[in-house]
Design an enzyme around this catalytic site. Structure first.
Site, PDB file in Angstrom:
ATOM      1  N   CYS A 399       0.835  -1.204   0.000  1.00  0.00           N
ATOM      2  CA  CYS A 399       0.000   0.000   0.000  1.00  0.00           C
ATOM      3  C   CYS A 399       0.872   1.258   0.000  1.00  0.00           C
ATOM      4  CB  CYS A 399      -0.959  -0.026   1.182  1.00  0.00           C
ATOM      5  SG  CYS A 399      -2.317   1.168   1.060  1.00  0.00           S
ATOM      6  N   HIS A 526      -3.443  -5.351   0.021  1.00  0.00           N
ATOM      7  CA  HIS A 526      -2.908  -5.864   1.286  1.00  0.00           C
ATOM      8  C   HIS A 526      -2.942  -7.396   1.266  1.00  0.00           C
ATOM      9  CE1 HIS A 526      -2.761  -2.094   3.758  1.00  0.00           C
ATOM     10  NE2 HIS A 526      -3.577  -1.684   2.796  1.00  0.00           N
ATOM     11  N   GLU A 528      -1.605  -9.478   3.190  1.00  0.00           N
ATOM     12  CA  GLU A 528      -1.567 -10.106   4.516  1.00  0.00           C
ATOM     13  C   GLU A 528      -2.938 -10.580   4.984  1.00  0.00           C
ATOM     14  OE1 GLU A 528      -1.830  -5.593   5.433  1.00  0.00           O
ATOM     15  OE2 GLU A 528      -1.024  -6.913   3.886  1.00  0.00           O
TER      16      GLU A 528
END
Length: 627
Positions: A399, A526, A528
């Site tokens: 990001c 993102h 994750e």
């Protein structure tokens, strides 16, 4: 439908989320479909505008909901996909009731907490409990975590709602687990049960009686303490579950199983579980728990962030790194670096801190630059990206990390010294990063580009595409308001920066790579959020592999990890990475400079060690389901 309510007492942050997730893991191991609901008794509509320092990470779901980080625990533990309604807040409930009042649904009655608010809570729970979270099958068990502690004024409407709810769904369908702290004062050296007794007494005063009391403690609790809690809290000894601090939260479901939780829930909720047909889920947990204990070789990753004083601000990032490290048989050594301390201003104001943070950065095996907002620390992130690019250090940007990498490249390779983002300098002559007009409405809450969206890979070879398994596109979760200015894309590509992923319209840049670098990858999304213990996120896996000089070997094997090797503990004497045996070419053949200009040793002194990670009941999929 069966319901398990998890409440907390004495203090907040006692571990209700892990306990609730562990209940789900145990029941899922018995072949039951499980869903979860997190109740946050704050008046905010969602977690989107929370400060990372106050509430930790904002977790994003597929549908774009910004929710509490505990829902990330649920998704990782249970390997399910939750929705915005799985997170209940006081703000959502009051908004719903007020909207009904405005449309006349209450027929002119006086709208009150009881019955209108409490009814709305019960109806919400019943509705969401029926929503599928894995495939199309409806859940059989719903686990509800009530945030905060019993006695908080904010949570009283929810406590009253569940007092009524237990009669609404009947006793055989409702179970209450109360998580309480059993402190161990240093002055006495023995566990104290009074706080737990008081907490249970207050819970009973609200009309709820615990079926299970989960005692959290620093050290294991003796049988005499367990019997004392049983006597004074009016529960059987088998209903007191003792969970002490463990080296890894992988062990929590296993310890709960040893305490007979499955047998108790089977009888209490009439689940009719066939104990002889247990799935292999818990065996996978045992394998993962054993591997976290046996892995010794370390990989040191520096996280250059803006909110490093509170590690929960990067909860999912840390978990994704742990998943990837464990997959390649490495113990993760995390070093948190405050990005503002890498800036030149710090060199003049606090030179000792400046050199200390730069030493940490240079000593690491790889660098991760996570997301964030605002101008503070941005120049430090940019300088970290520059050092990684110039010194061939593996880097993953996420990001804001992608935006920092693009700005750095424009300044130092294109010669645009005033290149910047309009978030920091709205009047910059070279706006490399600009805001997206449709998401800039003047409000902050819920106005970003949120949720799962498609990223299309460009033609041609790409490391990150190979890590995903060479699909044409992937779907990942987003949370951003700014994007790379498409006017500068061709100039950046001429100097070696490759935009290998875009949105479906090919106007928004999603992934960058650098040619001739061991691993310099940044994503606007993102990754994750979709990482799982048995399905590590490909960008994170690439960072760890590059950091241990095994990325080329992994790619040569077709980006495949062996399911057997992922589930079995591997010997630390082996020199190969898990699932990578047989590969011949190594990144060690590259001449990578590792000594910075100020002469730093190659160690990870002063770092923070972490090995806690979640497990899931899913199979092994190196592409992490991104197909």
């Amino acid at each position: 439908m069966k319901y398990i309510l998890v409440t907390g007492g004495v203090i907040s942050g006692v571990g209700k989320g892990v306990i609730a997730s562990s209940f789900g893991t145990l029941l899922k191991s018995c072949g039951l479909d499980v869903t979860s609901i997190k109740i946050d008794p704050y008046i905010n509509i969602d977690a989107g505008t929370f400060s990372p320092y106050e509430h930790g990470e904002v977790y994003v779901l597929d549908d774009g909901a910004e929710v509490d980080l505990d829902l990330g625990n649920y998704e990782r533990f249970l390997d399910v996909t939750l929705h915005r309604d799985n997170n209940i807040t006081t703000g959502k409930i009051y908004k719903l009731v007020i909207e009904k009042e405005r449309t006349g649904e209450y027929l002119g009655k006086t709208v009150q907490v009881v019955p209108h608010i409490t009814d709305a809570i019960q109806e919400w729970v019943e509705r969401v409990a029926q929503t599928p979270v894995q495939g199309s099958s409806k859940p059989q068990v719903c686990i509800v975590e009530l945030g905060g502690t019993i006695g908080d004024i904010e949570g009283m409407p929810f406590v009253e709602a569940f007092r009524q709810f237990q009669f609404r769904v009947k006793r055989e369908n409702f179970c209450l687990a109360h998580v309480s702290l059993v402190p161990l004062p240093k002055a006495t050296g023995e566990p104290k049960t009074k706080p737990t007794q008081s907490s249970v007494r207050e819970l009973r005063g609200c009309g709820l009686s615990p079926d299970l009391i989960v005692c959290r403690s620093e050290k294991p609790i003796g049988l005499e303490v367990k019997e004392k809690i049983s006597n004074f809290c009016h529960v059987g000894p088998d209903q007191v579950i003792c969970i002490h601090d463990l080296n890894s939260i992988y062990h929590v479901p296993l310890l709960m199983e040893q305490n007979g939780v499955i047998e108790y829930l089977n009888e209490r909720l009439q689940l009719n579980i066939d104990m002889s047909k247990r799935t292999k889920c818990l065996q996978q947990w045992r394998d993962l728990a054993r591997r976290t204990e046996t892995v010794r070789r370390e990989v040191c990753i520096a996280v250059v962030g803006k909110y490093t004083k509170f590690t929960d601000s990067y909860a999912s990032v840390v978990k994704a790194l742990q998943h990837a490290a464990l997959a390649v048989n490495r113990k993760l050594e995390l070093v948190f670096i405050e990005s503002c301390l890498l800036e030149e201003e710090t060199l003049h104001s606090e030179p000792s801190k400046y050199h200390k943070e730069w030493q940490k950065l240079c000593d690491s095996h790889g660098i991760l630059v996570p997301g964030g907002f605002g101008s503070r620390g941005m120049e430090g992130k940019i300088r970290a990206c520059q050092w990684a690019r110039e010194n061939q250090k593996p880097l993953l940007g996420i990001c804001l990390g992608l935006q920092a990498a693009v700005i750095e490249f424009a300044r130092n390779k294109l010669g645009l010294k005033d290149a910047n983002t309009t978030e920091i300098d709205p009047n910059t002559a070279n706006a490399l990063v600009i805001d997206m007009p449709e998401h800039h409405t003047g409000q902050l809450g819920g106005t970003m580009r949120l949720g799962k969206r498609i990223t299309v890979f460009s033609d041609g070879p790409s490391v990150i595409r190979q890590l995903y398994g060479n699909p044409k596109s992937v779907q990942e979760r987003h949370r951003h308001r700014y994007e790379v200015n498409p006017k500068y894309v061709h100039l950046l590509e001429e100097q070696g920066m490759r935009f290998v992923g875009t949105d479906v319209d090919k106007t928004r840049m999603e992934i960058i790579e650098l040619s001739g670098h061991p691993y310099f990858v940044a994503t606007q999304y993102h990754p994750e959020y979709l990482s799982r213990p048995l399905k590590p996120s490909p960008p994170f896996l690439g960072l760890i592999l590059a950091s241990v000089d095994r990325l080329n070997q992994y790619i040569q094997r077709g980006c495949r990890l062996s399911p057997r090797q992922l589930s079995d503990a591997s010997s630390d004497e082996e020199d190969s990475v898990v699932g990578l045996a047989g590969a011949t070419k190594s990144l060690s053949s590259l001449k990578i400079p590792i000594t910075p200009t100020n002469g730093i040793s190659k160690s990870c002194n002063g770092s923070i060690s972490t090995s806690d990670s979640e497990g899931a009941c899913g199979g092994v999929d190196p592409t992490n389901g991104h197909k």
